[in-house]
Design an enzyme around this catalytic site. Sequence first.
Site, PDB file in Angstrom:
ATOM      1  CD  GLU A 199      52.056  60.359  37.339  1.00 19.46           C
ATOM      2  OE1 GLU A 199      51.740  59.470  38.110  1.00 19.46           O
ATOM      3  OE2 GLU A 199      53.173  60.151  36.775  1.00 19.46           O
ATOM      4  CD  GLU A 248      53.087  54.316  39.580  1.00 20.54           C
ATOM      5  OE1 GLU A 248      54.178  54.807  40.040  1.00 20.54           O
ATOM      6  OE2 GLU A 248      52.781  54.586  38.539  1.00 20.54           O
ATOM      7  CG  HIS A 262      52.898  56.306  35.138  1.00 20.79           C
ATOM      8  ND1 HIS A 262      54.056  55.615  35.759  1.00 20.79           N
ATOM      9  CD2 HIS A 262      52.881  56.140  33.841  1.00 20.79           C
ATOM     10  CE1 HIS A 262      54.698  55.259  34.601  1.00 20.79           C
ATOM     11  NE2 HIS A 262      54.125  55.739  33.484  1.00 20.79           N
ATOM     12  CG  HIS A 281      56.437  53.118  38.016  1.00 17.03           C
ATOM     13  ND1 HIS A 281      56.243  54.456  37.651  1.00 17.03           N
ATOM     14  CD2 HIS A 281      57.709  52.886  37.522  1.00 17.03           C
ATOM     15  CE1 HIS A 281      57.298  55.088  37.081  1.00 17.03           C
ATOM     16  NE2 HIS A 281      58.336  54.219  36.879  1.00 17.03           N
TER      17      HIS A 281
END
Length: 370
Positions: free
Chosen positions: A330, A165, A254, A162
């Site tokens: 994350e 990010e 991410h 992504h």
Amino acid sequence: MIISSAFDGGNIEVLSVEGDAAELNIRTDTNSHFFQWFYFRVTNGGAGPQIFHIRNAGEAAFPRGWEDYRVCVSIDRETWTRHDTTFADGTLSFTLDIGTENYYVAYFAPYTMDRHHSFIAGITSRLGWAYRDLGATLMGQSMDCVSVGDGPLTAWIIARQHPGETMAEHWMEGFVEALAADTSVASEARRLMHFHIVPNMNPDGSKLGNLRTNQAGANLNREWNVATLERSPECVHVKKAMEVDPPALCLDVHGDEALPYNFIAGAEGIPGYTNDQAAQLDDFLMAYKAASPDFQTKHGYSKSAPGKANLSMCTNYTAHAYGGLSMTLEMPFKDNANRPDAVHGWSAERCRDLGAKALEAMVVWAKTRD
Ligand SMILES: [Zn+2]
């Protein structure tokens, strides 16, 4: 006041500028409805405070990301400081009075493709590091992969599927720096494992200023079991290289818009998830928590029900296909609520530190597999 975003990774649409107040929208990802990443330059801002309203913030991919969000501002594009925002009636608003007429505003500390090329050049100039171009993106950019280490265990580390990010590639800088360093951790890591590293899985989306998709509008982390050269060549190229040397460990890096914590999501919901995979995940989580005070295991995503995991995602796909330890890391766009930094929030520097500490956890994991 002049606002522009026609540069590497830029994203904003100017609806109007009147005096010191700007009405803005975030542009959608190319060929997609997703949006949330913004990055723009302000010039000739004048002496007083400037007021910004992002009118379509409420329709962004993750509106909860705007709650308690503090916007990133930089004069030199190196140091990014945080500034309060308000989110009401679908509009994200902030007032900046930073004592200079020219500055940059972004969702998070940006990571441009130009910086990516400097990063790759720096890695490949080091002894013992091999470079491979795994294939071309739809815009003809290279899928850069660097490899190092002599150990028997294969580790694939990928980031930034992504593209908005950006913290994921800042993390990569710290990870690679730790792996290249003249330390006992680095030499042990290279003796126990060999690493294939893709610091940027989505060069096209990065350049275009997308949040979540590549040029064709494909969300790469929903493509792993259906990837095609026409829609998601990035996944096709990396999967092909993985088949030649399958991961015993796969880490996919991410950022999360809403949750103010660092956490890992595993592959618990895949069909045939083994006790051994669960034990490896536990070992890694404990080791990462011990290595970094910024990593925690209390807050995170709820686990998929057994057998219900989405195999289009890298972590689930690789855990299912290769049977090893696969994880999604994350990091927050906001801050780590356990260790807040009022000036910088969660920052590029702290991403790099968390990246470096991941190597320690990998060594602990590798020793249990040795
Ligand atoms: Zn993501």
